[in-house]
Design a protein around this motif. Structure first.
Motif, PDB file in Angstrom:
ATOM      1  N   ASP A  99       0.980  -1.091   0.042  1.00 25.97           N
ATOM      2  CA  ASP A  99       0.015  -0.085   0.104  1.00 25.97           C
ATOM      3  C   ASP A  99       0.825   1.216  -0.020  1.00 25.97           C
ATOM      4  O   ASP A  99       0.122   2.445   0.042  1.00 25.97           O
ATOM      5  N   LEU A 100       2.039   0.967   0.071  1.00 26.20           N
ATOM      6  CA  LEU A 100       3.106   2.294  -0.081  1.00 26.20           C
ATOM      7  C   LEU A 100       3.596   2.437  -1.472  1.00 26.20           C
ATOM      8  O   LEU A 100       3.476   1.290  -2.361  1.00 26.20           O
ATOM      9  N   PRO A 101       4.172   3.518  -2.104  1.00 25.15           N
ATOM     10  CA  PRO A 101       4.778   3.506  -3.313  1.00 25.15           C
ATOM     11  C   PRO A 101       5.226   2.557  -4.009  1.00 25.15           C
ATOM     12  O   PRO A 101       5.993   2.042  -3.385  1.00 25.15           O
ATOM     13  N   ALA A 102       5.184   2.511  -5.378  1.00 27.62           N
ATOM     14  CA  ALA A 102       5.819   1.479  -5.980  1.00 27.62           C
ATOM     15  C   ALA A 102       7.037   2.263  -6.675  1.00 27.62           C
ATOM     16  O   ALA A 102       7.398   3.135  -6.341  1.00 27.62           O
ATOM     17  N   PHE A 103       7.827   1.284  -7.172  1.00 29.82           N
ATOM     18  CA  PHE A 103       9.323   1.750  -7.525  1.00 29.82           C
ATOM     19  C   PHE A 103       9.376   1.556  -8.882  1.00 29.82           C
ATOM     20  O   PHE A 103       8.818   0.731  -9.713  1.00 29.82           O
ATOM     21  N   LYS A 104      10.385   2.209  -9.565  1.00 30.72           N
ATOM     22  CA  LYS A 104      10.756   2.136 -10.849  1.00 30.72           C
ATOM     23  C   LYS A 104      12.242   2.308 -10.842  1.00 30.72           C
ATOM     24  O   LYS A 104      12.966   3.052 -10.297  1.00 30.72           O
ATOM     25  N   GLU A 107      18.490   4.392 -14.011  1.00 31.42           N
ATOM     26  CA  GLU A 107      20.172   4.416 -14.045  1.00 31.42           C
ATOM     27  C   GLU A 107      20.492   5.886 -13.379  1.00 31.42           C
ATOM     28  O   GLU A 107      20.076   6.988 -13.988  1.00 31.42           O
ATOM     29  N   ILE A 108      21.024   5.644 -12.205  1.00 29.75           N
ATOM     30  CA  ILE A 108      21.575   6.901 -11.646  1.00 29.75           C
ATOM     31  C   ILE A 108      22.991   6.704 -11.555  1.00 29.75           C
ATOM     32  O   ILE A 108      23.547   5.901 -10.947  1.00 29.75           O
ATOM     33  N   PRO A 109      23.811   7.903 -11.905  1.00 27.09           N
ATOM     34  CA  PRO A 109      25.390   7.846 -11.699  1.00 27.09           C
ATOM     35  C   PRO A 109      25.537   7.518  -9.907  1.00 27.09           C
ATOM     36  O   PRO A 109      24.947   7.990  -9.136  1.00 27.09           O
ATOM     37  N   TYR A 110      26.692   6.883  -9.733  1.00 24.47           N
ATOM     38  CA  TYR A 110      27.182   6.410  -8.300  1.00 24.47           C
ATOM     39  C   TYR A 110      26.375   5.225  -8.018  1.00 24.47           C
ATOM     40  O   TYR A 110      26.968   4.460  -7.369  1.00 24.47           O
ATOM     41  N   PHE A 111      25.132   5.303  -8.392  1.00 32.28           N
ATOM     42  CA  PHE A 111      24.115   4.249  -7.495  1.00 32.28           C
ATOM     43  C   PHE A 111      24.059   3.093  -8.593  1.00 32.28           C
ATOM     44  O   PHE A 111      23.648   2.033  -8.089  1.00 32.28           O
ATOM     45  N   GLY A 112      24.058   3.365  -9.994  1.00 36.08           N
ATOM     46  CA  GLY A 112      23.796   2.395 -11.127  1.00 36.08           C
ATOM     47  C   GLY A 112      22.275   2.246 -11.104  1.00 36.08           C
ATOM     48  O   GLY A 112      21.795   3.043 -10.829  1.00 36.08           O
ATOM     49  N   LYS A 113      21.951   1.181 -11.368  1.00 38.41           N
ATOM     50  CA  LYS A 113      20.391   0.834 -11.389  1.00 38.41           C
ATOM     51  C   LYS A 113      19.759   0.637 -10.073  1.00 38.41           C
ATOM     52  O   LYS A 113      20.145  -0.088  -9.195  1.00 38.41           O
ATOM     53  N   THR A 114      18.919   1.698 -10.008  1.00 34.68           N
ATOM     54  CA  THR A 114      18.495   1.805  -8.321  1.00 34.68           C
ATOM     55  C   THR A 114      17.046   1.889  -8.552  1.00 34.68           C
ATOM     56  O   THR A 114      16.323   2.544  -9.504  1.00 34.68           O
ATOM     57  N   GLU A 115      16.402   1.629  -7.409  1.00 31.03           N
ATOM     58  CA  GLU A 115      14.706   1.459  -7.434  1.00 31.03           C
ATOM     59  C   GLU A 115      14.518   3.077  -7.033  1.00 31.03           C
ATOM     60  O   GLU A 115      14.820   3.369  -6.091  1.00 31.03           O
ATOM     61  N   VAL A 116      13.725   3.760  -7.769  1.00 36.36           N
ATOM     62  CA  VAL A 116      13.103   5.131  -7.274  1.00 36.36           C
ATOM     63  C   VAL A 116      11.714   5.015  -7.202  1.00 36.36           C
ATOM     64  O   VAL A 116      11.065   4.528  -8.071  1.00 36.36           O
ATOM     65  N   SER A 117      11.312   5.664  -5.954  1.00 39.04           N
ATOM     66  CA  SER A 117      10.067   5.541  -5.448  1.00 39.04           C
ATOM     67  C   SER A 117       9.313   6.348  -6.333  1.00 39.04           C
ATOM     68  O   SER A 117       9.542   7.508  -6.839  1.00 39.04           O
ATOM     69  N   LYS A 118       7.832   5.949  -6.777  1.00 40.11           N
ATOM     70  CA  LYS A 118       7.027   7.060  -7.427  1.00 40.11           C
ATOM     71  C   LYS A 118       6.264   7.923  -6.485  1.00 40.11           C
ATOM     72  O   LYS A 118       5.205   8.225  -7.024  1.00 40.11           O
ATOM     73  N   GLN A 119       6.859   8.088  -5.442  1.00 40.74           N
ATOM     74  CA  GLN A 119       6.098   8.869  -4.542  1.00 40.74           C
ATOM     75  C   GLN A 119       5.773  10.532  -5.024  1.00 40.74           C
ATOM     76  O   GLN A 119       6.564  10.971  -5.674  1.00 40.74           O
ATOM     77  N   VAL A 120       4.524  10.654  -4.452  1.00 44.70           N
ATOM     78  CA  VAL A 120       4.169  12.089  -4.666  1.00 44.70           C
ATOM     79  C   VAL A 120       3.458  12.510  -3.372  1.00 44.70           C
ATOM     80  O   VAL A 120       2.723  11.930  -2.725  1.00 44.70           O
ATOM     81  N   ALA A 175      22.922  13.188  -7.697  1.00 46.33           N
ATOM     82  CA  ALA A 175      22.722  11.773  -7.870  1.00 46.33           C
ATOM     83  C   ALA A 175      21.678  11.432  -6.623  1.00 46.33           C
ATOM     84  O   ALA A 175      20.748  10.613  -6.600  1.00 46.33           O
ATOM     85  N   ILE A 176      22.036  11.918  -5.380  1.00 40.75           N
ATOM     86  CA  ILE A 176      21.064  11.701  -4.335  1.00 40.75           C
ATOM     87  C   ILE A 176      19.608  12.250  -4.620  1.00 40.75           C
ATOM     88  O   ILE A 176      18.547  11.675  -4.346  1.00 40.75           O
ATOM     89  N   LYS A 177      19.608  13.507  -4.989  1.00 38.20           N
ATOM     90  CA  LYS A 177      18.250  14.066  -5.269  1.00 38.20           C
ATOM     91  C   LYS A 177      17.508  13.067  -6.303  1.00 38.20           C
ATOM     92  O   LYS A 177      16.123  12.994  -6.344  1.00 38.20           O
ATOM     93  N   ASP A 178      18.254  12.675  -7.182  1.00 34.38           N
ATOM     94  CA  ASP A 178      17.436  11.589  -8.001  1.00 34.38           C
ATOM     95  C   ASP A 178      16.871  10.393  -7.288  1.00 34.38           C
ATOM     96  O   ASP A 178      15.938   9.793  -7.772  1.00 34.38           O
ATOM     97  N   VAL A 179      17.657  10.140  -6.415  1.00 31.79           N
ATOM     98  CA  VAL A 179      17.030   8.782  -5.724  1.00 31.79           C
ATOM     99  C   VAL A 179      15.724   9.220  -4.716  1.00 31.79           C
ATOM    100  O   VAL A 179      14.832   8.480  -4.764  1.00 31.79           O
ATOM    101  N   TYR A 180      15.953  10.315  -4.331  1.00 34.08           N
ATOM    102  CA  TYR A 180      14.888  10.984  -3.406  1.00 34.08           C
ATOM    103  C   TYR A 180      14.494  12.206  -3.975  1.00 34.08           C
ATOM    104  O   TYR A 180      14.581  13.176  -3.415  1.00 34.08           O
ATOM    105  N   PRO A 181      13.610  12.223  -4.977  1.00 33.11           N
ATOM    106  CA  PRO A 181      13.280  13.491  -5.579  1.00 33.11           C
ATOM    107  C   PRO A 181      12.209  14.253  -4.611  1.00 33.11           C
ATOM    108  O   PRO A 181      11.114  13.342  -4.083  1.00 33.11           O
ATOM    109  N   GLN A 182      12.151  15.371  -4.494  1.00 33.52           N
ATOM    110  CA  GLN A 182      11.235  16.014  -3.806  1.00 33.52           C
ATOM    111  C   GLN A 182      10.099  16.130  -4.317  1.00 33.52           C
ATOM    112  O   GLN A 182      10.144  17.274  -5.293  1.00 33.52           O
TER     113      GLN A 182
END
Lengths: 195, 157
Positions: A99-104, A107-120, A175-182
């Protein structure tokens, strides 16, 4: 001719003059530098808007603030002090709950393939909500993001996020902001308070 | 008997004040350098809310200020929250033109850097703030800053 001494200028009143100037500057100036929460407003909606595709419920964290300064978060009444923790859990979704956000995967520099939350995070307030509460909500949400980013920065780079920002390591910061975009979205204003 | 005993004359020697002006000038220069001229005379009372996740506004020449709060002179202007631009009260409709005139004054290259600083009293209702924000969106002044004071946060340190 007698040798003339250059007469010494009396500097006693110099202090008075300087004090006068000093007082003038003290009175006319302010020391305060302006601090604030920087935000970007969404651009104005064009007159004929195409309905944006609906966002799945699980990806949206709804924060409602009513005219009595009460908070309703994801359908539950909540105190402002709890907002940060629940926002953090929502954004990170550490247990990958359904019931919490899905991930996509991205490709993010430094982190490689990372799951990024689709949160809003959707923030909606009433016309009667106090500005103080609004700022507190904005602040708590910003803190949730900042703390998550900080944890990530420490884990990955061994330095605090603030340190990376201060030392101008832009690539790591972005890169960090890409992992946790505000993503804080504010709903178009509504008047629900009845005043 | 003592060798160090002063003989005669209980007069205190006058303290030299000749370096006093230097000290004061030093103070003066400190204040001149570290301060800015007060930009406007506030007509509304503003008690800013507190926040922790704040950033400093750089480059004050590129900041437009919008003040919102209760008028100081309540007998004349009432207690309803009012907007102040420059030195005068303004209506919501005047916010847009104000931003546009300010925009015309700065260099074209610097227009995207213009920030609007909202200095709002914490007791203000969001209605008027939302109206101002909608007005800012209309004129594409999208960079805003909610001006706040710094809160000392116990669990951050």
């Amino acid at each position: 001719m007698a040798k003339r001494d250059t007469p010494e200028i009396n500097a006693g009143s110099m202090a008075d003059i300087a004090f006068l100037l000093l007082v003038f500057f003290l009175v006319t100036t302010t020391m305060d530098s302006d601090y604030g929460l920087l935000r970007k407003l969404p651009p104005p909606l064009p007159p004929e808007t195409v309905e944006p595709p609906p966002i799945k419920d699980r990806n949206v964290f709804v924060v409602l603030a009513n005219a009595n300064d009460q908070l309703l978060v994801e359908g539950e009444v909540m105190e402002i002090s709890q907002l940060k923790e629940s926002a953090k859990e929502f954004i990170a979704n550490p247990q990958r709950k359904e019931d919490l956000p899905a991930f996509k995967v991205e490709e993010i520099p430094y982190f490689g393939k990372t799951e990024v939350s689709k949160q809003v995070i959707s923030l909606q307030n009433d016309r009667g909500t106090s500005y103080d509460l609004y700022i507190q909500v904005q602040n708590e949400l910003a803190r949730a993001y900042d703390e998550l980013r900080d944890e990530l920065a420490r884990e990955k780079f061994g330095q605090s996020f603030q340190y990376l920002v201060d030392t101008g390591q832009k690539k790591k910061v972005s890169a960090i902001k890409d992992v946790y975009p505000q993503r804080i979205s504010e709903a178009e204003p509504k008047n629900t308070g009845g005043n | 008997m003592s060798k160090f005993k002063k003989d005669g004359g209980d007069k205190d020697p006058a303290i030299s004040t000749s370096s006093l002006p230097d000290i004061v000038f030093m103070l003066l220069f400190f204040f001149m350098v570290s301060t800015v001229m007060r930009e406007v005379e506030l007509k509304v009372s503003i008690d800013q809310p507190e926040a922790t996740e704040i950033e400093k506004l750089e480059n004050k020449a590129l900041v437009n200020y919008v003040y919102i709060g209760e008028p100081l002179n309540a007998e004349t202007y009432g207690t309803a929250s009012r907007i102040q631009l420059n030195d005068a009260f303004a209506s919501v409709k005047e916010v847009g033109p104000y931003i546009e005139t300010r925009r015309a004054e700065v260099d074209e290259a610097e227009v995207p850097l213009l920030t609007t600083s909202l200095k709002v009293d914490k007791e203000t209702e969001m209605g008027i703030v939302t109206d101002v924000k909608q007005e800012l969106r209309k004129v594409q002044a999208l960079k805003i800053s909610y001006s706040t004071r710094e809160k000392m946060d116990a669990d951050k340190f």
